[in-house]
Design a protein around this motif. Sequence first.
Motif, PDB file in Angstrom:
ATOM      1  N   ARG A 133      -1.151   4.125  -2.549  1.00  0.00           N
ATOM      2  CA  ARG A 133      -1.987   4.145  -1.467  1.00  0.00           C
ATOM      3  C   ARG A 133      -3.174   4.807  -1.557  1.00  0.00           C
ATOM      4  NH1 ARG A 133       2.220   5.884   3.250  1.00  0.00           N
ATOM      5  NH2 ARG A 133       2.806   7.232   1.538  1.00  0.00           N
ATOM      6  N   SER A 134      -4.205   4.703  -0.899  1.00  0.00           N
ATOM      7  CA  SER A 134      -5.449   5.497  -0.983  1.00  0.00           C
ATOM      8  C   SER A 134      -5.137   6.807  -0.180  1.00  0.00           C
ATOM      9  CB  SER A 134      -6.468   4.702  -0.009  1.00  0.00           C
ATOM     10  OG  SER A 134      -7.665   5.525   0.274  1.00  0.00           O
ATOM     11  N   GLN A 144      -7.701   7.810   2.813  1.00  0.00           N
ATOM     12  CA  GLN A 144      -7.076   6.703   4.060  1.00  0.00           C
ATOM     13  C   GLN A 144      -5.922   7.179   4.623  1.00  0.00           C
ATOM     14  OE1 GLN A 144      -6.808   2.732   2.621  1.00  0.00           O
ATOM     15  NE2 GLN A 144      -8.809   2.137   3.327  1.00  0.00           N
ATOM     16  N   GLY A 163      -7.768   8.977   7.228  1.00  0.00           N
ATOM     17  CA  GLY A 163      -8.192   7.832   7.808  1.00  0.00           C
ATOM     18  C   GLY A 163      -9.626   7.362   7.330  1.00  0.00           C
ATOM     19  N   PRO A 188     -12.721   5.363   6.032  1.00  0.00           N
ATOM     20  CA  PRO A 188     -12.894   4.185   5.976  1.00  0.00           C
ATOM     21  C   PRO A 188     -13.270   3.183   4.894  1.00  0.00           C
ATOM     22  CG  PRO A 188     -14.900   5.399   6.679  1.00  0.00           C
ATOM     23  CD  PRO A 188     -13.888   6.286   6.484  1.00  0.00           C
ATOM     24  N   ALA A 221     -11.035   2.744   0.586  1.00  0.00           N
ATOM     25  CA  ALA A 221      -9.979   3.281  -0.217  1.00  0.00           C
ATOM     26  C   ALA A 221     -10.434   4.078  -1.285  1.00  0.00           C
ATOM     27  CB  ALA A 221      -9.450   1.786  -0.975  1.00  0.00           C
TER      28      ALA A 221
END
Length: 245
Positions: free
Chosen positions: A53-54, A57, A61, A63, A65
């Motif tokens: 997972r990024s 992000q 959060g 915007p 990756a």
Amino acid sequence: MTIEHASELEGLQRAGALVASILATMREAAVPGVRTRELDALGAGMMREAGARSAPQLTYGFPGATCISVDTVVAHGIPDDTLLREGDLVNIDVSAELEGYFADTGASFVVGAASPGQQRLLDATREARDAAIAQLRAGERINGIGRTIESVAARRGLRVIRNLGSHGVGRALHESPGNIPGHYDPRDARRLHEGMVITIEPFLATHSTRAEDAGDGWSLRCQRGFAAQFEHTVVVTAGAPIVVT
């Protein structure tokens, strides 16, 4: 994070190898006419395929990756419809979580051929990163990192962006020991310890000593000139540090 078991180092190395591979693939694809949004989609796809997972992000959060910063933007650039052009100075920063481990890496480069000034900035920033890594030893003061970076910058006729720096990483994107300045702070008495996981990421600039809000809530920009960043995730030991990215 402090590495205490071989399995932890192996997990961190897997995350490090992934982000290093993503950075290399995105760098190769960064040619004139490509949009930064397309580069980010490439990185995002590689993360998904690996089950990662990024980190920006997941943590903030963000915007995108990855962070892709172009020309006067030095950090946290949002991937968008910007078309890369010959001569653009670009920074790609890739951080991801894989199986509970976070690794972070980044590099600056020029699309196509670099000017002499751009090449000088890139070479000096990479030199500052590598010199700072080489002097890492358990028991030494953390402010030796900033001293080394600042020394390289001064010798190369460049400046350090003072409000951006290195940080702890490993089980989160940003963790203990917190912010690690890229300049020398004699008041900083913190020390490196065996197994400590940190990034080393100098930000050197031609004219600026601060990066300012670009107005989109994320991107940080130089008001004058340009800046570059190179970053590795590193494990501190009593001997040579372990670079995992």
